[in-house]
Design an enzyme around this catalytic site. Structure first.
Site, PDB file in Angstrom:
ATOM      1  N   ASP A  17       0.854  -1.186   0.000  1.00  0.00           N
ATOM      2  CA  ASP A  17       0.000   0.000   0.000  1.00  0.00           C
ATOM      3  C   ASP A  17       0.896   1.244   0.000  1.00  0.00           C
ATOM      4  O   ASP A  17       2.121   1.149   0.115  1.00  0.00           O
ATOM      5  CB  ASP A  17      -0.909  -0.051   1.236  1.00  0.00           C
ATOM      6  CG  ASP A  17      -1.816   1.160   1.350  1.00  0.00           C
ATOM      7  OD1 ASP A  17      -2.408   1.559   0.330  1.00  0.00           O
ATOM      8  OD2 ASP A  17      -1.922   1.723   2.458  1.00  0.00           O
ATOM      9  N   ASP A  19      -0.330   5.144   1.206  1.00  0.00           N
ATOM     10  CA  ASP A  19      -0.589   6.044   2.334  1.00  0.00           C
ATOM     11  C   ASP A  19      -0.540   5.288   3.656  1.00  0.00           C
ATOM     12  O   ASP A  19      -1.123   4.208   3.796  1.00  0.00           O
ATOM     13  CB  ASP A  19      -1.963   6.704   2.189  1.00  0.00           C
ATOM     14  CG  ASP A  19      -2.016   7.677   1.019  1.00  0.00           C
ATOM     15  OD1 ASP A  19      -0.983   8.300   0.721  1.00  0.00           O
ATOM     16  OD2 ASP A  19      -3.084   7.806   0.392  1.00  0.00           O
ATOM     17  N   ASP A  28      -3.879  12.401   0.359  1.00  0.00           N
ATOM     18  CA  ASP A  28      -5.098  13.156   0.069  1.00  0.00           C
ATOM     19  C   ASP A  28      -5.384  14.206   1.147  1.00  0.00           C
ATOM     20  O   ASP A  28      -6.014  15.227   0.863  1.00  0.00           O
ATOM     21  CB  ASP A  28      -6.296  12.213  -0.041  1.00  0.00           C
ATOM     22  CG  ASP A  28      -6.328  11.474  -1.366  1.00  0.00           C
ATOM     23  OD1 ASP A  28      -5.618  11.899  -2.297  1.00  0.00           O
ATOM     24  OD2 ASP A  28      -7.059  10.471  -1.469  1.00  0.00           O
ATOM     25  N   ASP A 108      -5.307   3.613  -3.145  1.00  0.00           N
ATOM     26  CA  ASP A 108      -6.466   4.426  -3.505  1.00  0.00           C
ATOM     27  C   ASP A 108      -6.107   5.908  -3.553  1.00  0.00           C
ATOM     28  O   ASP A 108      -6.986   6.757  -3.497  1.00  0.00           O
ATOM     29  CB  ASP A 108      -7.611   4.189  -2.503  1.00  0.00           C
ATOM     30  CG  ASP A 108      -8.963   4.562  -3.084  1.00  0.00           C
ATOM     31  OD1 ASP A 108      -9.046   4.794  -4.304  1.00  0.00           O
ATOM     32  OD2 ASP A 108      -9.946   4.652  -2.313  1.00  0.00           O
ATOM     33  N   ASP A 188      -2.108  -1.181   5.804  1.00  0.00           N
ATOM     34  CA  ASP A 188      -2.500  -0.629   7.104  1.00  0.00           C
ATOM     35  C   ASP A 188      -4.006  -0.541   7.283  1.00  0.00           C
ATOM     36  O   ASP A 188      -4.515  -0.692   8.397  1.00  0.00           O
ATOM     37  CB  ASP A 188      -1.898   0.766   7.274  1.00  0.00           C
ATOM     38  CG  ASP A 188      -2.515   1.771   6.317  1.00  0.00           C
ATOM     39  OD1 ASP A 188      -3.413   2.531   6.749  1.00  0.00           O
ATOM     40  OD2 ASP A 188      -2.136   1.809   5.142  1.00  0.00           O
TER      41      ASP A 188
END
Length: 257
Positions: A17, A19, A28, A108, A188
């Site tokens: 992943d 972030d 974001d 994402d 996470d």
């Protein structure tokens, strides 16, 4: 550094992943530093419930930023100020040196943020593929965002299912004659959970301590205990920094520094 070759010359896959995993914070949310007082206007904040996904909500924020005169250069500079989780640079650099390991980033976030941040540490070429929401600056300098794909998963955000991404990637690789003997999944949050139940006995899931993924895995294990079922085949290895993951990989692959 000597590399251990998996049986039958199959490869190893590191799926990670972005972030709160590679970088400390959420990109974001970090970009809001370019807004007055670092705040999203109330009318935009309230509109979130009307959007189908966080992705659409971020698109509205980017449009607002552009209306304020925020430039692409400012966006890039802002991303350059983000910090990496300790050990993550070293982890990604290690997999580049491992002749049988591929690394895919599945996030994402969006392609502009991820590519900019990875490139700031010369890591972009170390990653095999990045699967995220496509983004680009239009001719007027406004950051435009599109969903990565459509899917039928009922638990993932409408714009990105990490379970579907992994399955499709494995299928495409197999068509090219590439198979993976082990998958190392690092994440996470809740949206990292989808691929976890489908991992095999040789695979490892690395949930970050103190975050939602590890709590969802614990609930899955408790459910299995109550029902007398094996709800998770993969080994779970919690982590708090990238060096812990790197140490595990070095031992499990037989590499020596």
């Amino acid at each position: 550094m000597a590399n251990a070759i998996p049986p039958n010359n199959t490869r190893l896959l590191l799926m990670i992943d972005f972030d709160h995993t590679i970088i400390h914070d959420n990109s974001d949310l970090w970009i809001r530093r370019l807004l007055p007082e670092h705040k999203v206007p109330d009318e935009i904040q309230q509109s979130y419930k009307h959007h189908e996904s966080w992705n659409q909500f971020m698109g509205e924020i980017f449009t607002h930023m552009h209306s304020l005169g925020v430039t692409p250069a400012q966006v890039v500079d802002c991303m350059h100020t983000m910090t990496f989780v300790p050990g993550m640079v070293e982890l990604i650099e290690y997999q580049r040196t491992n002749a049988v390991m591929d690394c895919i980033v599945v996030s994402d976030s969006n392609s502009v943020f991820i590519n900019t941040i990875l490139d700031s540490k010369d890591l972009l070429s170390s990653v095999t593929s990045v699967f995220t929401n496509p983004a680009e600056f239009d001719s007027k300098g406004c950051l435009r965002l599109r969903p990565y794909h459509q899917h039928n998963c009922k638990t993932c955000p409408s714009n990105l299912c990490k379970g579907a991404v992994l399955r499709t990637y494995l299928e495409q690789q197999e068509k090219q004659g590439v198979t993976y003997s082990r998958i190392f999944l690092v994440g996470d949050g809740s949206n990292d959970f989808c691929p976890v139940p489908g991992l095999g006995v040789d695979d490892i899931v690395f949930p970050r301590q103190g975050y939602r993924l590890i709590r969802k895995i614990q609930k899955l294990l408790e459910k299995g205990e109550e029902q007398g079922e094996d709800t998770l085949k993969a080994t779970v290895f919690p982590w708090d920094n990238g060096f812990r993951i790197l140490e595990f990989l070095l031992k499990s692959t037989g590499d020596k520094c």
